[in-house]
Design a protein around this motif. Structure first.
Motif, PDB file in Angstrom:
ATOM      1  N   UNK A 186       0.824  -1.221   0.000  1.00  9.26           N
ATOM      2  CA  UNK A 186       0.000   0.000   0.000  1.00  9.26           C
ATOM      3  C   UNK A 186       0.851   1.260   0.000  1.00  9.26           C
ATOM      4  N   UNK A 187       1.939   1.216   0.743  1.00  6.52           N
ATOM      5  CA  UNK A 187       2.828   2.387   0.824  1.00  6.52           C
ATOM      6  C   UNK A 187       3.409   2.718  -0.561  1.00  6.52           C
ATOM      7  N   UNK A 188       3.936   1.708  -1.236  1.00  8.78           N
ATOM      8  CA  UNK A 188       4.499   1.939  -2.573  1.00  8.78           C
ATOM      9  C   UNK A 188       3.408   2.373  -3.550  1.00  8.78           C
ATOM     10  N   UNK A 189       2.231   1.773  -3.423  1.00  8.32           N
ATOM     11  CA  UNK A 189       1.136   2.095  -4.344  1.00  8.32           C
ATOM     12  C   UNK A 189       0.679   3.546  -4.149  1.00  8.32           C
ATOM     13  N   UNK A 190       0.520   3.972  -2.899  1.00  8.02           N
ATOM     14  CA  UNK A 190       0.129   5.364  -2.630  1.00  8.02           C
ATOM     15  C   UNK A 190       1.166   6.347  -3.155  1.00  8.02           C
ATOM     16  N   UNK A 191       2.414   5.966  -3.045  1.00  5.57           N
ATOM     17  CA  UNK A 191       3.494   6.809  -3.563  1.00  5.57           C
ATOM     18  C   UNK A 191       3.375   6.949  -5.090  1.00  5.57           C
ATOM     19  N   UNK A 192       3.088   5.839  -5.772  1.00 10.02           N
ATOM     20  CA  UNK A 192       2.934   5.880  -7.240  1.00 10.02           C
ATOM     21  C   UNK A 192       1.692   6.673  -7.650  1.00 10.02           C
ATOM     22  N   UNK A 193       0.602   6.533  -6.888  1.00  7.41           N
ATOM     23  CA  UNK A 193      -0.641   7.278  -7.148  1.00  7.41           C
ATOM     24  C   UNK A 193      -0.342   8.768  -7.215  1.00  7.41           C
ATOM     25  N   UNK A 194       0.409   9.239  -6.234  1.00  7.85           N
ATOM     26  CA  UNK A 194       0.762  10.664  -6.129  1.00  7.85           C
ATOM     27  C   UNK A 194       1.745  11.077  -7.207  1.00  7.85           C
ATOM     28  N   UNK A 195       2.851  10.318  -7.283  1.00 10.43           N
ATOM     29  CA  UNK A 195       3.958  10.682  -8.164  1.00 10.43           C
ATOM     30  C   UNK A 195       3.516  10.726  -9.620  1.00 10.43           C
ATOM     31  N   UNK A 196       2.645   9.781 -10.012  1.00 12.76           N
ATOM     32  CA  UNK A 196       2.205   9.719 -11.414  1.00 12.76           C
ATOM     33  C   UNK A 196       0.929  10.525 -11.654  1.00 12.76           C
ATOM     34  N   UNK A 197       0.383  11.144 -10.592  1.00  3.51           N
ATOM     35  CA  UNK A 197      -0.840  11.954 -10.689  1.00  3.51           C
ATOM     36  C   UNK A 197      -2.033  11.145 -11.205  1.00  3.51           C
ATOM     37  N   UNK A 198      -2.114   9.870 -10.746  1.00  6.69           N
ATOM     38  CA  UNK A 198      -3.210   8.996 -11.179  1.00  6.69           C
ATOM     39  C   UNK A 198      -4.480   9.332 -10.412  1.00  6.69           C
ATOM     40  N   UNK A 199      -5.628   8.936 -10.955  1.00  7.88           N
ATOM     41  CA  UNK A 199      -6.894   9.079 -10.245  1.00  7.88           C
ATOM     42  C   UNK A 199      -7.117   7.895  -9.302  1.00  7.88           C
ATOM     43  N   UNK A 200      -6.713   6.703  -9.749  1.00  8.99           N
ATOM     44  CA  UNK A 200      -6.815   5.496  -8.926  1.00  8.99           C
ATOM     45  C   UNK A 200      -5.605   4.623  -9.213  1.00  8.99           C
ATOM     46  N   UNK A 201      -5.223   3.815  -8.212  1.00  6.14           N
ATOM     47  CA  UNK A 201      -4.194   2.806  -8.461  1.00  6.14           C
ATOM     48  C   UNK A 201      -4.674   1.472  -7.917  1.00  6.14           C
ATOM     49  N   UNK A 202      -4.389   0.421  -8.663  1.00  9.62           N
ATOM     50  CA  UNK A 202      -4.776  -0.931  -8.269  1.00  9.62           C
ATOM     51  C   UNK A 202      -3.512  -1.619  -7.771  1.00  9.62           C
ATOM     52  N   UNK A 203      -3.455  -1.821  -6.449  1.00 12.52           N
ATOM     53  CA  UNK A 203      -2.254  -2.378  -5.839  1.00 12.52           C
ATOM     54  C   UNK A 203      -2.330  -3.893  -5.824  1.00 12.52           C
ATOM     55  N   UNK A 204      -1.258  -4.500  -6.277  1.00 18.15           N
ATOM     56  CA  UNK A 204      -1.207  -5.926  -6.530  1.00 18.15           C
ATOM     57  C   UNK A 204       0.012  -6.507  -5.807  1.00 18.15           C
ATOM     58  N   UNK A 205      -0.224  -7.344  -4.810  1.00 23.80           N
ATOM     59  CA  UNK A 205       0.885  -7.997  -4.112  1.00 23.80           C
ATOM     60  C   UNK A 205       1.291  -9.226  -4.910  1.00 23.80           C
TER      61      UNK A 205
END
Ligand code: CTP
Ligand code: CA
Length: 226
Positions: free
Chosen positions: A158-177
């Protein structure tokens, strides 16, 4: 088999989805790539089509059948995928980056097969970063579709996914373990967490086709609900 027809939540919407790996040529017989099967992206394309969308699927090299009613554009490497994705994004309302794009490519593509030569038991390869396709589309000022990315992670998901959501300016991110069995690459099943600025929804392990229907409903609600 579904007992109920899926909701027509994407009727009249144009959707573009990238899927599969990319291949980055090293010489005429070799490439860099990864283990992505393309199954999740293809399942999302099928689900979006079932939900009524006009779907363009930009596919790296995979051995999967095109879902019925979906327009498919085949590409090999990241730069070709970016070109096709940008073109599709110009015309779409929703963009989903499900591809496992190779982060780097060889600086040079040898014209002839690279020989292992004499002498040294070690060798190295000069690489250059590929463009970030989903970040380019999410960062647009004009003709910006609702943009969704994936985050394939093996730790601190979740931490890495939230970071990517912000950094890439996405509207949603689907985090996949991708470290858990039944949680990732090449499998027929998957479990994910959908993360947006205003919260997260966990979707437990299920068939990718079923998961894709659930994801499309969540994405459509966030993107287009009035
Ligand atoms: N992505 C992309 N273009 C790239 C790399 C990634 O569009 N050159 C997209 C993927 O399709 C996915 C998202 O970015 O939607 C996240 O991919 P991922 O590999 O998890 O993230 P990276 O930013 O490449 O970070 P890292 O591999 O270092 O974790
Ligand atoms: Ca990556």
């Amino acid at each position: 088999e579904r007992l109920l027809a899926p909701a027509q939540s994407l009727t009249g919407r144009r959707v573009a989805i990238t899927a599969g790996p990319t291949r980055e040529a090293l010489d005429p017989v070799r490439f860099l790539s990864n283990h992505s099967s393309g199954k999740m992206g293809f399942a999302l394309a099928a689900a979006a089509q079932r939900a009524g969308a006009d779907v363009t699927l930009i596919a790296g090299p995979v051995s999967l059948a095109t879902p019925p009613g979906v327009k498919r554009v085949d590409v090999i490497d990241a730069r070709q995928m970016k070109e096709a994705a940008e073109r599709a994004a110009d015309l779409c309302d929703l963009f989903i980056g499900a591809a496992a794009v190779a982060d780097f490519r060889p600086v040079e593509v040898a014209q002839q097969k690279i020989k292992k030569r004499g002498g040294s038991d070690t060798d190295s390869l000069a690489l250059v970063k590929n463009p970030d396709i989903v970040a380019g589309i999410a960062g647009r000022r004009e003709r910006r579709p609702f943009t969704v990315g994936f985050a394939a992670e093996t730790e601190k998901v979740e931490e890495h996914a939230r970071d990517k959501l912000k950094r890439k300016k996405l509207d949603l991110i689907i985090a996949n373990d991708v470290s858990v069995p039944g949680g990732g690459f090449n499998s027929d099943r998957n479990a994910v967490t959908v993360i947006g600025a205003d919260g997260a929804t966990h979707l437990p392990s299920t068939l990718k086709s079923e998961l894709a229907d659930q994801l499309i409903e969540i994405i459509a609600a966030r993107a287009f609900a009035r």
